[in-house]
Structure formats: C-alpha cells, structure tokens
Write a protein that holds these residues in place. Sequence first.
Motif, PDB file in Angstrom:
ATOM      1  N   LEU A 287      -4.221  25.007   0.040  1.00  0.00           N
ATOM      2  CA  LEU A 287      -4.553  24.870  -1.273  1.00  0.00           C
ATOM      3  C   LEU A 287      -3.456  23.753  -1.686  1.00  0.00           C
ATOM      4  O   LEU A 287      -3.772  22.764  -2.336  1.00  0.00           O
ATOM      5  CB  LEU A 287      -4.768  25.913  -1.964  1.00  0.00           C
ATOM      6  CG  LEU A 287      -5.128  25.592  -3.626  1.00  0.00           C
ATOM      7  CD1 LEU A 287      -6.364  25.020  -3.825  1.00  0.00           C
ATOM      8  CD2 LEU A 287      -5.111  27.132  -4.219  1.00  0.00           C
ATOM      9  N   ALA A 288      -2.267  24.266  -1.317  1.00  0.00           N
ATOM     10  CA  ALA A 288      -1.062  23.225  -1.966  1.00  0.00           C
ATOM     11  C   ALA A 288      -1.155  21.902  -1.796  1.00  0.00           C
ATOM     12  O   ALA A 288      -0.952  20.974  -2.412  1.00  0.00           O
ATOM     13  CB  ALA A 288       0.128  24.004  -1.623  1.00  0.00           C
ATOM     14  N   GLU A 289      -1.750  21.632  -0.363  1.00  0.00           N
ATOM     15  CA  GLU A 289      -1.724  20.434   0.142  1.00  0.00           C
ATOM     16  C   GLU A 289      -2.820  19.560  -0.595  1.00  0.00           C
ATOM     17  O   GLU A 289      -2.619  18.394  -0.928  1.00  0.00           O
ATOM     18  CB  GLU A 289      -1.957  20.150   1.678  1.00  0.00           C
ATOM     19  CG  GLU A 289      -0.771  20.434   2.631  1.00  0.00           C
ATOM     20  CD  GLU A 289      -1.009  20.014   3.933  1.00  0.00           C
ATOM     21  OE1 GLU A 289      -0.117  20.281   4.715  1.00  0.00           O
ATOM     22  OE2 GLU A 289      -1.961  19.180   4.135  1.00  0.00           O
ATOM     23  N   ASP A 290      -3.764  20.290  -0.877  1.00  0.00           N
ATOM     24  CA  ASP A 290      -5.037  19.599  -1.512  1.00  0.00           C
ATOM     25  C   ASP A 290      -4.564  19.262  -2.788  1.00  0.00           C
ATOM     26  O   ASP A 290      -4.997  18.181  -3.344  1.00  0.00           O
ATOM     27  CB  ASP A 290      -6.106  20.608  -1.540  1.00  0.00           C
ATOM     28  CG  ASP A 290      -6.883  20.790  -0.335  1.00  0.00           C
ATOM     29  OD1 ASP A 290      -6.457  19.970   0.626  1.00  0.00           O
ATOM     30  OD2 ASP A 290      -7.609  21.719   0.034  1.00  0.00           O
ATOM     31  N   LEU A 291      -3.868  20.213  -3.518  1.00  0.00           N
ATOM     32  CA  LEU A 291      -3.417  19.820  -4.793  1.00  0.00           C
ATOM     33  C   LEU A 291      -2.477  18.815  -4.789  1.00  0.00           C
ATOM     34  O   LEU A 291      -2.528  17.949  -5.702  1.00  0.00           O
ATOM     35  CB  LEU A 291      -3.033  21.208  -5.616  1.00  0.00           C
ATOM     36  CG  LEU A 291      -4.195  22.186  -5.880  1.00  0.00           C
ATOM     37  CD1 LEU A 291      -3.467  23.475  -6.492  1.00  0.00           C
ATOM     38  CD2 LEU A 291      -5.174  21.636  -6.643  1.00  0.00           C
ATOM     39  N   ALA A 292      -1.340  18.720  -4.132  1.00  0.00           N
ATOM     40  CA  ALA A 292      -0.484  17.750  -4.076  1.00  0.00           C
ATOM     41  C   ALA A 292      -1.129  16.517  -3.647  1.00  0.00           C
ATOM     42  O   ALA A 292      -0.601  15.416  -4.399  1.00  0.00           O
ATOM     43  CB  ALA A 292       0.285  18.168  -2.680  1.00  0.00           C
ATOM     44  N   GLN A 293      -2.040  16.353  -2.766  1.00  0.00           N
ATOM     45  CA  GLN A 293      -2.877  15.072  -2.764  1.00  0.00           C
ATOM     46  C   GLN A 293      -3.711  14.667  -3.989  1.00  0.00           C
ATOM     47  O   GLN A 293      -3.246  13.552  -4.274  1.00  0.00           O
ATOM     48  CB  GLN A 293      -3.755  15.299  -1.258  1.00  0.00           C
ATOM     49  CG  GLN A 293      -4.498  13.982  -1.199  1.00  0.00           C
ATOM     50  CD  GLN A 293      -5.418  14.100   0.033  1.00  0.00           C
ATOM     51  OE1 GLN A 293      -6.246  13.369   0.193  1.00  0.00           O
ATOM     52  NE2 GLN A 293      -4.922  15.076   1.059  1.00  0.00           N
ATOM     53  N   GLU A 294      -4.039  15.560  -4.640  1.00  0.00           N
ATOM     54  CA  GLU A 294      -4.790  15.138  -5.919  1.00  0.00           C
ATOM     55  C   GLU A 294      -3.750  14.855  -6.730  1.00  0.00           C
ATOM     56  O   GLU A 294      -4.016  13.664  -7.479  1.00  0.00           O
ATOM     57  CB  GLU A 294      -5.451  16.390  -6.246  1.00  0.00           C
ATOM     58  CG  GLU A 294      -6.446  16.027  -7.477  1.00  0.00           C
ATOM     59  CD  GLU A 294      -7.157  17.657  -7.920  1.00  0.00           C
ATOM     60  OE1 GLU A 294      -7.314  18.737  -7.231  1.00  0.00           O
ATOM     61  OE2 GLU A 294      -7.534  17.369  -9.221  1.00  0.00           O
ATOM     62  N   ALA A 295      -2.650  15.490  -7.051  1.00  0.00           N
ATOM     63  CA  ALA A 295      -1.710  14.880  -7.708  1.00  0.00           C
ATOM     64  C   ALA A 295      -1.157  13.504  -7.477  1.00  0.00           C
ATOM     65  O   ALA A 295      -1.018  12.660  -8.328  1.00  0.00           O
ATOM     66  CB  ALA A 295      -0.385  15.790  -7.992  1.00  0.00           C
TER      67      ALA A 295
END
Lengths: 206, 179
Positions: free
Chosen positions: A48-56
């Motif tokens: 999830l952190a990777e997904d959110l980091a990518q979104e950021a």
Amino acid sequence: MSTYQKLDDAALVRRALEGSQQGYAELVRRYEGPVYSLILRMVRDAALAEDLAQEAFLKAFSALDRFDAKRKLSSWLFKIAHNTTLDHLRRRRPSTVPIGGNDEGEAGLEAVLVDSSVESPLAAAERGDLGRDLDLALARIRVDYRELLVLRYQEGLSYNEIAEITRLPLGTVKTHLHRGRKEMATVLAEMGYGQGSTETHRGRDA
Amino acid sequence: MKPRDLEHLRRWLDAERRDGQSEAESALRSLFAALPVAQPSAGFGDRVLANAARLGLLPAAPSRWAWFGRWFSASLLAAASLFLVVLGAQLRGPILRWLGEITWTDLSVALIASMGHLIAAAAAIWQGLLHSSESLSLNLQTPGTALTLIVALAMSTLAFRALRELLSPDRSSAYVQLH
C-alpha cells in the motif's frame, strides 16, 4: 555520478520542466526512499505504501510547474505524500493499538505486551533487534504522532516545516511531538527497554 | 544495531523521565538514524515514470532516430542547394544565348498571342458554366428534381461530418492510443 545527480533540487525541477525525462527520473531516485519511508510508517503496509508513494509522485509531477523554487522540494513532496496518505486513511480506519485500551473493550498494548512466552526484549536487543523493536514501538503509537516523529527525527525537519506540511498550528506540532515521544518511550519501557518511564509506573500503580 | 544505539536509547528514555526536552530530541534523532531504512521494491522509479508517461505527465521521449531525421533533412537541403547551383551554372550559357537571340517584336507578338489564347479559353469555360447553370435552373423548377438534389446534399454533408469525426483522431502522426 551523473550530471543530474550533481544538480540541486531547484535546478533539477527546472530541467524536468524543460522536458528532461532524466530530470524526473533523478527526482524520483532522490526522494523515493524518504517519501516511501514516511508513508510506510503511517500505513504499515509495504504494498500500500508503494501505491501511495507512486500516487504522491504522480501528483507532484502534475503540479511541478506550480512548485515554488524558493521552498524546499523535500517539504513540498512530504506535504503531497502526507495529503495522499491522509486521504487514504480517512477512507480507512487507522490501525493503531491504544496503549491503555479503548472504549470498545480492546485490551490495548499493556495486555498485548504481558506475555512471558516472548523472548526478553533486552536479549533481543543484544541479538541486534533494537531497530525492529523501535519500528514496532513506532507502529503502536497514534498515526498522527508517528508521522510527526518521522518528519522531525528521521527527516530532520524544523517545527515550522512540519507545521506547513501537516497544516497544524505550530503549538500543536510541538505538543503532539512531545506526546508522541512520551507515548513511544512508554511503549519501549513496556517492552523492557530502560528502567520504565514515570508514566508507565503511574499506569501500573493506578 | 550497535551498542552505541542502545546507549542513545537509554539516553533518550532517561531524558524523557527527567523531561529534558533538548537532550531527548538529540538522542531520539540519533536513535532514528539507526532505524532500518525503508526502500520501495526494485524498479519502483521505473514504474512511477512509466505510469507518469502513460498519463501524459512526462514530456515525450525523444525518438532514438530523431538525430537521423535531423541530419537527413539537413543533408537533403544541402544536396538540393548544390544541385540548383550546378544546374544554374550549366544552363547559364544557353539561356544567355536564347535571350540574346530574341527581339522585342518577337516577344510582343508572342505575348499578344498568349493573351488571345487565354481569353479564348476563359470564354469557352464561361460559356460552359452558363450552359450548366441554365440546365440546373431548368431542372430545379421541377419539384421532384429539386427535392432529390436537396436530399442528396444533406446526405453528403452528414456523411462528410461522420467521416471527419472518424478520421480526426488519426490525423496527427504523433497520436498514440494509450488505453
């Protein structure tokens, strides 16, 4: 070291805005660790952190032309990461375990930690697990305190920068940091590190 | 994790007990430096860039052959210029000789004859147009023919619009289907 690695943040953003893909790549390479680390400490889920980091990062790219070069790029990225993660957490219930239990009848951390079958924390530290325990302790405190602790003590940001990123009043930032430190110290003391904080003793005496 | 880190931890916890704000901060900073550094999985940056490109957030990557295209155009221009210079040099003699042989009388006669031909051709076209309009106006006086013509015009307009809508996305050579 490539030419882009030598550039400062403002020059890097300029190159990216001029159309250099290498500029964007260096921007991600430079900040993927800190941004991912902050989000991971908040959500405690690597995928999830990777997904959110990518979104950021995607949000940052789309707003890069509005970035004010007088500001710190790291603070700007942290702010985007903070907002992205907060939006996600608002849609989901935060996964923290209150130290003293909560109103819904959950026993809380004190009950969780009283387990004699678990190896002594000091022994674990001797085996080199202090880092993991610190990470665990950080995971057990409130998510908003956790974020402030990471921004302040891991990323080395000033109170003002943290206030700007989190949009909290300066006084609240200081208070939350103080409480976060106390809470984390209590958790670590409960895990057997140090002599036990005063708050822990008060908690047990009550 | 080293014994020094355990010392930072003890120092921090002691400072917290004594409410030593600045010492606690300093010790905690040292302690956080010892935390395992979290890194995203390998290829994270590439995935971010690929998604950014897919969403049109990145500038288009310059083609590997773009330099070839630039060099080719420049070479073609240079070759064409050289050819024209050589051709001019070769034809200079015959042209000058032809211009030397021609007289003002020949030139005027040729000009007048050309203009006469042009006027005759224009008159023939004008005559043809007049004839066509007369036929069309006669036909349009018949309601059936007029209606057929209007329907045909409307249908061809609609067909043209539909065709244009269909073709417009593909008109640009830079167009790429993303989804």
